[in-house]
Design a protein around this motif. Structure first.
Motif, PDB file in Angstrom:
ATOM      1  N   THR A  42      49.728  38.876  48.381  1.00 18.18           N
ATOM      2  CA  THR A  42      48.521  38.887  48.856  1.00 18.18           C
ATOM      3  C   THR A  42      47.408  39.525  48.071  1.00 18.18           C
ATOM      4  N   SER A  43      46.623  38.827  47.308  1.00 24.01           N
ATOM      5  CA  SER A  43      45.597  39.259  46.379  1.00 24.01           C
ATOM      6  C   SER A  43      44.072  38.725  46.654  1.00 24.01           C
ATOM      7  N   SER A  44      43.999  38.613  47.856  1.00 25.99           N
ATOM      8  CA  SER A  44      42.476  38.207  48.093  1.00 25.99           C
ATOM      9  C   SER A  44      41.322  38.842  47.812  1.00 25.99           C
ATOM     10  N   TYR A  83      31.934  38.484  41.650  1.00 24.68           N
ATOM     11  CA  TYR A  83      30.650  39.070  42.292  1.00 24.68           C
ATOM     12  C   TYR A  83      31.089  39.815  43.501  1.00 24.68           C
ATOM     13  N   GLU A  84      32.303  39.676  44.141  1.00 22.50           N
ATOM     14  CA  GLU A  84      32.816  40.471  45.500  1.00 22.50           C
ATOM     15  C   GLU A  84      32.754  41.961  45.028  1.00 22.50           C
ATOM     16  N   SER A  85      32.498  42.870  45.672  1.00 23.98           N
ATOM     17  CA  SER A  85      32.691  44.391  45.616  1.00 23.98           C
ATOM     18  C   SER A  85      34.042  44.666  45.598  1.00 23.98           C
ATOM     19  N   TYR A  86      34.529  45.397  44.707  1.00 19.00           N
ATOM     20  CA  TYR A  86      36.095  45.716  44.615  1.00 19.00           C
ATOM     21  C   TYR A  86      36.328  46.393  45.852  1.00 19.00           C
ATOM     22  N   CYS A  87      35.172  46.935  46.722  1.00 17.55           N
ATOM     23  CA  CYS A  87      35.844  47.547  47.754  1.00 17.55           C
ATOM     24  C   CYS A  87      36.059  46.521  49.069  1.00 17.55           C
ATOM     25  N   GLU A  88      35.977  45.411  48.694  1.00 10.73           N
ATOM     26  CA  GLU A  88      36.648  44.487  49.549  1.00 10.73           C
ATOM     27  C   GLU A  88      37.594  43.725  49.223  1.00 10.73           C
ATOM     28  N   TRP A  89      38.308  44.179  48.202  1.00 10.63           N
ATOM     29  CA  TRP A  89      39.372  43.459  47.644  1.00 10.63           C
ATOM     30  C   TRP A  89      40.551  44.080  48.440  1.00 10.63           C
ATOM     31  N   HIS A  90      41.607  43.493  48.741  1.00  8.85           N
ATOM     32  CA  HIS A  90      42.609  43.412  49.573  1.00  8.85           C
ATOM     33  C   HIS A  90      43.410  44.885  49.093  1.00  8.85           C
ATOM     34  N   GLY A  91      43.610  45.775  49.986  1.00  9.38           N
ATOM     35  CA  GLY A  91      44.282  47.011  49.915  1.00  9.38           C
ATOM     36  C   GLY A  91      43.417  48.013  49.334  1.00  9.38           C
ATOM     37  N   LYS A 102      29.851  56.192  48.929  1.00 11.13           N
ATOM     38  CA  LYS A 102      29.244  55.801  47.655  1.00 11.13           C
ATOM     39  C   LYS A 102      30.126  54.832  46.829  1.00 11.13           C
ATOM     40  N   ASN A 103      30.681  53.938  47.343  1.00  4.00           N
ATOM     41  CA  ASN A 103      31.455  52.856  46.601  1.00  4.00           C
ATOM     42  C   ASN A 103      32.368  53.400  45.834  1.00  4.00           C
ATOM     43  N   HIS A 104      33.230  54.780  45.888  1.00  6.36           N
ATOM     44  CA  HIS A 104      34.360  55.250  45.128  1.00  6.36           C
ATOM     45  C   HIS A 104      35.552  55.095  45.760  1.00  6.36           C
ATOM     46  N   THR A 105      36.366  54.406  45.163  1.00  5.74           N
ATOM     47  CA  THR A 105      37.795  54.004  45.449  1.00  5.74           C
ATOM     48  C   THR A 105      38.557  55.382  46.200  1.00  5.74           C
ATOM     49  N   VAL A 106      39.032  55.341  47.257  1.00  8.09           N
ATOM     50  CA  VAL A 106      39.481  56.667  47.952  1.00  8.09           C
ATOM     51  C   VAL A 106      41.037  56.140  48.395  1.00  8.09           C
ATOM     52  N   LYS A 107      41.403  54.613  48.541  1.00 12.59           N
ATOM     53  CA  LYS A 107      42.535  54.250  49.278  1.00 12.59           C
ATOM     54  C   LYS A 107      42.861  53.045  48.219  1.00 12.59           C
ATOM     55  N   LEU A 108      44.280  52.979  47.802  1.00 12.12           N
ATOM     56  CA  LEU A 108      44.795  51.770  47.290  1.00 12.12           C
ATOM     57  C   LEU A 108      46.128  51.558  47.950  1.00 12.12           C
ATOM     58  N   LEU A 124      47.501  56.452  47.760  1.00 12.52           N
ATOM     59  CA  LEU A 124      48.031  55.601  46.864  1.00 12.52           C
ATOM     60  C   LEU A 124      49.312  55.325  47.381  1.00 12.52           C
ATOM     61  N   ASP A 125      49.417  54.133  47.718  1.00 13.85           N
ATOM     62  CA  ASP A 125      50.684  53.483  48.550  1.00 13.85           C
ATOM     63  C   ASP A 125      51.018  52.076  47.686  1.00 13.85           C
ATOM     64  N   LEU A 126      52.075  52.031  46.841  1.00 11.93           N
ATOM     65  CA  LEU A 126      52.494  50.990  46.090  1.00 11.93           C
ATOM     66  C   LEU A 126      53.963  50.823  46.367  1.00 11.93           C
ATOM     67  N   SER A 127      54.429  51.110  47.507  1.00 10.64           N
ATOM     68  CA  SER A 127      55.945  51.178  48.015  1.00 10.64           C
ATOM     69  C   SER A 127      56.448  49.795  48.062  1.00 10.64           C
ATOM     70  N   ASP A 128      57.789  49.741  48.129  1.00 12.54           N
ATOM     71  CA  ASP A 128      58.442  48.482  48.530  1.00 12.54           C
ATOM     72  C   ASP A 128      57.895  47.311  47.615  1.00 12.54           C
TER      73      ASP A 128
END
Length: 972
Positions: free
Chosen positions: A352-354, A360-368, A374-380, A404-408
């Motif tokens: 899934t990489s929606s 143009y979509e804000s990266y805050c709307e990217w999957h995961g 303030k539009n700073h990434t706090v969770k991936l 940060l969760d990149l498990s499995d």
């Protein structure tokens, strides 16, 4: 005739003038000027046409403004001087006088040429060279046409770039470049600009007052344009989309104007030629068109357009030739970082990489991806998403990342050390990937609350982070065994260790470690020391209590009776100890005197302890040690961050375990404690007390140690209620080794076992050793009678039992006599006490008589002691009606009463035994017809004679203490 003369004179003058002209071409300038004054107003026609004249036309000919000058048909070098070209006949010759001169002259006057910063050679009548030498006029290589007009920043002013001047400029067919930048040209750009059809470079930028209006449509007819700069003016409205038609455009600079509306996407059509696109400092709005991404080679400048919507296209923000690449609003750097992560982890293969890499979509709307206000990434969070490749080090640029969760996934390579720069990171889960490396450094992640690295191929050591992790699942790595490597991963701070089978176990302090001990083995020695110390306390307490009780309860008139009962109490204690330690156990060998029995006992104890120690070592919870039996019962699921214990063992299993342990071991603990209590009794000799103490301590220690071992071992490996019972039974089987060895030895050699065994009368074997060595003839007779009795027929076994009872009584009498020897001191004290009473009468004769009486009583005292001992044993064997009579005789004070009581009890016992024997004989005569009454009487007579001989022996033995008492009285 006068008219003819005049005509001739004019002809001669013309000839002279022609010759003068020819001379002038080869004379000095001074002469030329002189002659020109002579010609002025004189020469009317100068025809030099159709000659072979060459070179440049001298500007002095310009003085002949009223002369008809004909120069055609020569090879003169154009252009003619401007002043010559003012002559009407020369002006018509476009070869010698190009029309560009007139155009430039008009241009000069239109834009206030005299005020120019640099107008060198412009309209200079003395200049012999062509207009190509004028400042800013650049002609072609033949100086035939103006190619460039470079008058930028030259002070051109007051004029407008109107239709007239443009019409004139359009006549300059070779003009390719016109740079009028940095001047003060006013007005709008007229549509007639289209007349400059051959223009390639047009620079009207940075006019002082600024060109106004909009970009005319005519400019798009300049299809050959390569450079167009209208920057620094006051142009407005939109940027026409027609700019996309310029196939040769290299530089398009429309910066610093008032353009509004969105940027036309048609600019992307310039992808093949455009090198610079400058739209900065306008009022452009809307989104930046994605088509600008196609301008890969062009430097793109869009800064200063505050109305542009964010974000800019992602791809555009990744181009180094885009001036807003560092604009955090239009090109947020975190989006670029996420894009790097996407490419490094092969995002095109993700499950899934929606919206990922959406332009143009804000990266805050990217999957995961989750952001704060303030539009700073706090969770991936991208678990189980088919990530592969590697983890890009730029992840460290997500400065405010907390989760940060990149498990499995299948991420390979090493864990970037740059992760250590994420100071705000709280949650890090990289489990179940393919990370490798033996130097896993996570820097100073001081806020981490959870880190899970298990399920990878990490080796070496994970440095300490100096954090206090809470919970079993807060820090997990592959630090368990078995491992995929020769040595498992070392992680001292990990709260959970997993092995190669993905089974896990908490790495936490055991109960003994929380008390300050290193491990179970260390605690075992402390446990033994505690058991031994506790046994010492019990023995000491028993000794003190026994001592105090004896002192309190013992009266002088009871000392003799108490002394006589010591032997009987010792025998009872010995029998009691044997029952406690076990008749069918090799432990009883320790209470005996056989060294072989002691060796068997020590070997058995050592074997049991050694086997139990193996279970202790197997129960050690050392996750880095592959030799332990520890069962990893925890599972850390791929889809959860909390591990769980999969063991089915619950309180029911532990209850069953407790019942099983208590039922098998509590008896040994209690019996061992009782033996330790017996060791504190002062009535036993030191060797017996040591045996009782060590035997009881070891019995309790083995039982307690077994319970301890079973507890820790089951805690380490038991996974179900039935398994804990199964394990406990196996360990309890070790406790039965002493009984099994006893049975084996008994099967091998029962006689040897009998010799090593402990008997109730064995502890006083030394006391009876001397009498045994000095056997009298009565002892020989007794032994012969015993041998005769052993040959007695089985039909008389009941009678034999009676006789054997009598023999035991005789033996008891012998032992009692030995006690009399040991208790002489008590007898002496008793005699002294009674003598003092008699001394109070004051008569010497009375004292002598008293001594005689005391001697007589002393001689009978052994008989009284024998009666007491015999009475005690008789009561222990059977409760007969004669008990009252025996007790009365024990209470009597005179020897005569004791003797009478003893004689009465002896006769009563003999009669009772005879009657019992006859009764059993009669009852058995029906089944055993071979035994006749005569044989029974003979056998009984034989036993009676043996008894009589034993009684005689006893009488002789009693005479010895009588003599001793007599000596004591004489001494007194």
């Amino acid at each position: 005739m006068g008219r003819q003369v005049f005509q001739l004179r004019n002809l001669l003058l013309d000839i002279v003038l022609v010759l003068a002209v020819l001379v002038i071409a080869n004379t000095s300038k001074c002469c030329q000027l002189l002659l020109s004054f002579l010609w002025k107003g004189v020469l009317h026609v100068l025809d030099l046409s159709n000659n072979m004249l060459d070179g440049r036309i001298p500007h002095e000919l310009g003085k002949l403004q009223d002369t008809v000058l004909l120069l055609k048909g020569n090879s003169l070098t154009p252009p003619a001087p401007r002043v010559v070209c003012t002559i009407a006949t020369v002006m018509e010759d476009e070869e010698l006088c190009p029309p560009e001169i007139k155009i430039l002259e008009e241009f000069y006057h239109t834009f206030n040429g005299p005020e120019w910063i640099n107008n060198e050679y412009w309209l200079d009548e003395t200049e012999t060279e062509s207009y190509c030498t004028w400042h800013g006029v650049i002609c072609d290589e033949y100086n035939m046409s103006t190619k460039k007009l470079a008058l930028g920043h030259n002070g051109l002013s007051t004029g407008k770039l109107g239709a007239k001047i443009l019409e004139l400029l359009s006549r300059m067919t070779k003009l390719e470049s016109m740079d009028l930048s940095g001047n003060d040209i006013m007005g709008t750009i007229p549509p007639e600009i289209a007349m400059l059809s051959n223009i390639l470079v047009l620079d009207l930028s940075n006019q002082k007052q600024g060109l106004i209006g909009k970009i005319p449509d005519g400019i798009f007819d300049l299809v050959h344009l390569t450079h167009l700069s209208l920057a620094g003016n006051k142009l407005e409205q939109n940027i026409p989309s027609e700019f996309g038609i310029f196939e040769h455009m290299k530089v398009l600079d429309l910066s610093t104007n008032g353009f509004s509306f969105p940027i036309p996407s048609e600019l992307g059509k310039l992808k093949d030629t455009l090198d610079v696109l400058n739209l900065s400092n306008n009022k452009l709005e809307g989104t930046i068109p994605l088509e600008l991404v196609r301008l890969k080679q062009a430097s793109k400048y869009l800064s200063g357009n505050e109305e542009l919507l964010d974000p800019a296209p992602l791809t555009l923000c990744l181009m180094s030739n885009f001036d807003l690449i560092h604009d955090t609003r239009l090109c947020p750097p975190e989006r670029n970082v996420l894009q790097d992560i996407y490419k490094s982890a092969k995002g095109q293969e993700w499950t899934t990489s929606s919206l990922w890499l959406s332009e143009y979509e804000s990266y805050c709307e990217w999957h995961g991806v989750k952001c704060n206000e303030k539009n700073h990434t706090v969770k991936l969070e991208l678990p189980n998403n088919a990530l592969s490749g590697t983890l890009h080090p730029d992840v460290a640029n997500l400065r405010l990342l907390e989760f940060l969760d990149l498990s499995d996934n299948e991420i390979k390579g090493s864990i970037p050390t740059e992760l250590g720069l994420l100071e705000n990171l709280i949650y890090l889960r990289l489990s179940y990937n393919s990370f490798v490396g033996d130097q896993t450094s996570l820097g100073q992640l001081k806020n981490l609350e959870l880190i899970q690295l298990h399920g990878n191929r990490l080796s070496g050591t994970i440095p300490n982070l100096g954090l206090a992790f809470l919970g079993d699942s807060s820090f997990i790595s592959d630090c368990g065994n078995p491992s995929d490597f020769d040595e498992s991963l070392i992680c001292e701070e990990c709260t959970m260790c997993c092995n190669a089978q993905s089974d896990c176990y908490p790495q936490r302090e055991t109960g003994v470690q929380s008390m300050g001990f290193n491990d179970y083995v260390h605690f075992t020695w402390i446990l033994f020391a505690f058991i031994f110390g506790f046994a010492c306390v019990i023995a000491t307490a028993s000794f003190v209590v026994d001592k105090y009780k004896n002192r309190r309860d013992m009266l002088p008139n009871q000392m003799l009776t108490a002394s006589f009962s010591i032997k009987k109490t010792d025998q009872k204690d010995a029998k009691y100890a044997l029952e406690m330690i076990g008749h069918d156990s090799v432990y009883q060998f320790f209470l005996g005197n056989s060294r072989a029995g002691w060796a068997v006992f020590i070997a058995t104890i050592f074997s049991q302890m050694w086997m139990l120690f193996l279970f202790v070592e197997g129960a050690e919870i050392d996750l880095s040690n592959d030799k332990t039996d520890l069962v990893y019962t925890w599972k850390c699921p791929r889809d959860q961050d909390e591990c769980r214990d999969t063991a089915d063992l619950d309180w029911q299993g532990w209850l069953a375990f407790t019942i099983l342990m208590v039922a098998h071991l509590l008896k040994d603990v209690i019996n061992g404690s009782k033996m330790v209590i017996l060791s504190g009794k002062a009535r036993h000799d030191n060797l017996t007390r040591i045996k009782f103490f060590l035997g009881g301590t070891l019995l309790s220690a083995v039982a307690s140690f077994t319970f301890y071992v079973s507890s820790i071992y089951n805690a380490a490996i038991a996974t179900s209620n039935t398994e804990i019972i199964f394990n406990s039974v196996i360990i309890l089987f070790i406790c039965d080794i002493d009984e099994l060895i006893y049975e084996i030895l008994e099967v091998i050699n029962a006689e040897w076992v009998e010799k090593m065994s402990f008997h109730k009368n064995e502890e006083h074997s030394e006391d009876v050793e001397a009498p045994t060595k000095s056997k009298s003839k009565y002892d020989d007779d007794s032994e012969s009678d015993t041998e005769e009795t052993q040959n007695w027929s089985g039909s008389n076994r009941d009678l034999e039992g009676v006789v054997q009872g009598l023999e035991r009584e005789v033996q008891t009498l012998n032992e009692t006599m030995e006690l009399l020897v040991e208790n002489n001191k008590g007898l002496k004290n008793l005699l002294t006490y009674r003598a003092r009473g008699r001394n109070q009468a004051g008569a010497k004769s009375t004292r002598k008589q008293s001594r005689s009486q005391s001697r007589s009583r002393a001689s009978d005292a052994p008989n009284q002691q024998l009666d007491d001992s015999f009475s005690t044993q008789s009561r222990a064997r059977s409760r007969t009606p004669a008990k009252a009579a025996i007790d009365e005789s024990l209470a009597s004070d005179t020897p005569t009463q004791l003797d009478d009581s003893f004689s009465t009890r002896s006769r009563a016992r003999s009669r009772a035994s005879a009657e019992s024997a006859r009764s059993r004989s009669r009852s058995g005569s029906g089944s055993q017809t071979s035994d006749s009454p005569t044989e029974l009487d003979d056998s009984f007579s034989t036993r009676s004679r043996a008894t009589s001989r034993a009684s005689a022996k006893s009488t002789r033995s009693r005479s010895q203490p009588n003599a001793m008492l007599t000596q004591l009285d004489d001494s007194y």
